[in-house]
Scaffold this motif. Structure first.
Motif, PDB file in Angstrom:
ATOM      1  N   UNK A 123     -33.998  53.336   1.272  1.00 50.42           N
ATOM      2  CA  UNK A 123     -35.229  53.582   2.023  1.00 50.42           C
ATOM      3  C   UNK A 123     -35.831  54.928   1.644  1.00 50.42           C
ATOM      4  N   UNK A 124     -34.993  55.975   1.612  1.00 47.25           N
ATOM      5  CA  UNK A 124     -35.512  57.310   1.286  1.00 47.25           C
ATOM      6  C   UNK A 124     -35.997  57.380  -0.150  1.00 47.25           C
ATOM      7  N   UNK A 125     -35.306  56.691  -1.058  1.00 45.19           N
ATOM      8  CA  UNK A 125     -35.756  56.685  -2.451  1.00 45.19           C
ATOM      9  C   UNK A 125     -37.123  56.032  -2.571  1.00 45.19           C
ATOM     10  N   UNK A 126     -37.339  54.922  -1.855  1.00 40.09           N
ATOM     11  CA  UNK A 126     -38.635  54.244  -1.888  1.00 40.09           C
ATOM     12  C   UNK A 126     -39.715  55.106  -1.248  1.00 40.09           C
ATOM     13  N   UNK A 127     -39.354  55.777  -0.135  1.00 45.61           N
ATOM     14  CA  UNK A 127     -40.322  56.636   0.552  1.00 45.61           C
ATOM     15  C   UNK A 127     -40.732  57.807  -0.331  1.00 45.61           C
ATOM     16  N   UNK A 128     -39.748  58.430  -0.997  1.00 44.92           N
ATOM     17  CA  UNK A 128     -40.064  59.546  -1.896  1.00 44.92           C
ATOM     18  C   UNK A 128     -40.951  59.078  -3.041  1.00 44.92           C
ATOM     19  N   UNK A 129     -40.669  57.894  -3.560  1.00 42.03           N
ATOM     20  CA  UNK A 129     -41.481  57.347  -4.657  1.00 42.03           C
ATOM     21  C   UNK A 129     -42.929  57.151  -4.198  1.00 42.03           C
ATOM     22  N   UNK A 130     -43.106  56.624  -2.976  1.00 37.64           N
ATOM     23  CA  UNK A 130     -44.451  56.424  -2.443  1.00 37.64           C
ATOM     24  C   UNK A 130     -45.167  57.754  -2.218  1.00 37.64           C
ATOM     25  N   UNK A 131     -44.438  58.738  -1.671  1.00 40.63           N
ATOM     26  CA  UNK A 131     -45.043  60.051  -1.427  1.00 40.63           C
ATOM     27  C   UNK A 131     -45.498  60.676  -2.741  1.00 40.63           C
ATOM     28  N   UNK A 135     -49.339  61.739  -3.777  1.00 40.61           N
ATOM     29  CA  UNK A 135     -49.721  63.067  -4.254  1.00 40.61           C
ATOM     30  C   UNK A 135     -50.321  63.012  -5.658  1.00 40.61           C
ATOM     31  N   UNK A 136     -49.711  62.193  -6.517  1.00 36.01           N
ATOM     32  CA  UNK A 136     -50.236  62.083  -7.889  1.00 36.01           C
ATOM     33  C   UNK A 136     -51.636  61.490  -7.881  1.00 36.01           C
ATOM     34  N   UNK A 137     -51.863  60.476  -7.042  1.00 36.57           N
ATOM     35  CA  UNK A 137     -53.189  59.876  -6.971  1.00 36.57           C
ATOM     36  C   UNK A 137     -54.206  60.834  -6.377  1.00 36.57           C
ATOM     37  N   UNK A 152     -52.310  57.884   1.802  1.00 36.96           N
ATOM     38  CA  UNK A 152     -51.626  57.804   3.110  1.00 36.96           C
ATOM     39  C   UNK A 152     -52.623  57.708   4.244  1.00 36.96           C
ATOM     40  N   UNK A 153     -53.604  58.637   4.269  1.00 37.15           N
ATOM     41  CA  UNK A 153     -54.591  58.602   5.349  1.00 37.15           C
ATOM     42  C   UNK A 153     -55.350  57.272   5.321  1.00 37.15           C
ATOM     43  N   UNK A 154     -55.662  56.781   4.122  1.00 42.81           N
ATOM     44  CA  UNK A 154     -56.389  55.519   4.000  1.00 42.81           C
ATOM     45  C   UNK A 154     -55.555  54.372   4.565  1.00 42.81           C
ATOM     46  N   UNK A 155     -54.238  54.381   4.285  1.00 40.08           N
ATOM     47  CA  UNK A 155     -53.367  53.325   4.795  1.00 40.08           C
ATOM     48  C   UNK A 155     -53.240  53.392   6.308  1.00 40.08           C
ATOM     49  N   UNK A 171     -48.524  64.303   8.571  1.00 35.85           N
ATOM     50  CA  UNK A 171     -48.495  63.421   7.404  1.00 35.85           C
ATOM     51  C   UNK A 171     -47.068  63.111   6.942  1.00 35.85           C
ATOM     52  N   UNK A 172     -46.869  61.925   6.423  1.00 40.41           N
ATOM     53  CA  UNK A 172     -45.576  61.570   5.840  1.00 40.41           C
ATOM     54  C   UNK A 172     -45.291  62.382   4.578  1.00 40.41           C
TER      55      UNK A 172
END
Length: 296
Positions: A123-131, A135-137, A152-155, A171-172
């Motif tokens: 779960x944490x690995x997936x969350x870090x990947x999303x974060x 940030x990259x986007x 994140x804000x858009x979601x 923010x996450x």
């Protein structure tokens, strides 16, 4: 017909099926009986030494006092036994319940721990990947001149400024996630800690290389010393030639070995076995191995 105190005591001591209420009543009755006997013992003891009483009366009082003392002592031995039995009875149900609850709690702990160990790293690995993707986007949009809410804000349906009215939304992407299996954190990446860990790893690697080099040099020294011991020995050089000294070949002379031997002189020292063998070919020169050394 009601049982006597002695019968009740015998019955309570003979079985574990006695109830808590029965034991409580029995212990109370024994205490009361002991107090009654103690008072009777004091009276009888006083009468046994009352000189105003007749001899028979004093003897009878002394006998009663002795009997009371024996009974008091007997009851005193029984009370702790029954009190302990009562306490164990009182605690047994509670302790069984506590043990059952403790076992159940530990079993639940183990089940949760198994789920935690199975799910949290993923779960944490997936969350870090999303974060990281958010940030990259966000950085890509900034470079492209797009000033919109990040992913994140858009979601979450939150304005790009991260505010709902006057309230700030957490923010996450700013969340702190610890390392699962040790100190430090997995997110945000602690570059200082990572650098310290790299420095420690490099230092450890360098120390290991240095220790390996030291061990290698020590091994080389041991091997060289062993090779030297194998190829050298102590020899005595002498001559019985009564005349001009014998000159040794220059290419064989080394260390403290003299360049000539003669006039009944002798020299003793370390010589390579191969050199000693060649010296033996010189006429009138005696080459003797010393101390049990043998030529190789």
């Amino acid at each position: 017909m009601a049982k006597s105190l002695k019968e009740r005591i015998a019955s309570a001591r003979s079985t574990d099926r006695v109830t808590i209420e029965t034991l409580e009543q029995l212990v109370g009755d024994i205490e009361a009986e002991r107090e009654r006997l103690s008072a009777a013992h004091e009276r009888a003891s006083a009468e046994s030494i009352d000189y105003a009483l007749g001899e028979d009366d004093r003897d009878d009082a002394a006998a009663k006092a002795a009997k009371y003392a024996r009974d008091i002592a007997g009851l005193a031995q029984i009370i702790p036994e029954l009190a302990d039995k009562l306490e164990r009875k009182r605690e047994s149900d509670t302790q069984r319940a506590k043990r059952a609850e403790a076992q159940s709690a530990l079993q639940e702990r183990d089940e949760i721990a198994a789920r935690f160990a199975e799910r949290v790293p993923a779960i944490t690995a997936e969350l870090i990947e999303l974060i990281q993707a958010v940030n990259a986007n966000a950085e890509r949009m900034r470079l492209a001149g797009v000033y919109e809410a990040n992913a994140e804000w858009h979601a979450r349906g939150i304005p790009g400024n991260g505010m709902i009215g006057v309230s700030h939304v957490e923010p996450f992407v700013k969340i702190k996630i610890p390392n699962f299996d040790g100190p430090g954190r997995a997110w945000p990446i602690d570059h200082t800690q990572a650098m310290a860990a790299q420095i420690a790893a490099d230092s450890s690697r360098i120390r290991a290389q240095q220790m390996a080099a030291v061990k290698r040099r020590e091994q080389e020294k041991r091997e060289a010393a062993e090779e030297h011991r194998r190829t050298h020995g102590i020899y005595r050089l002498s001559t019985s030639f009564d005349g001009r000294p014998i000159r040794l070949p220059v290419d064989l002379v080394s260390g403290a070995m003299p360049s000539t031997v003669g006039n009944w002189q002798q020299w003793e020292g370390e010589v390579a076995h191969a050199v000693a063998e060649e010296l033996r070919s010189i006429p009138h020169l005696n080459v003797e191995a010393m101390g049990g050394e043998q030529e190789q």
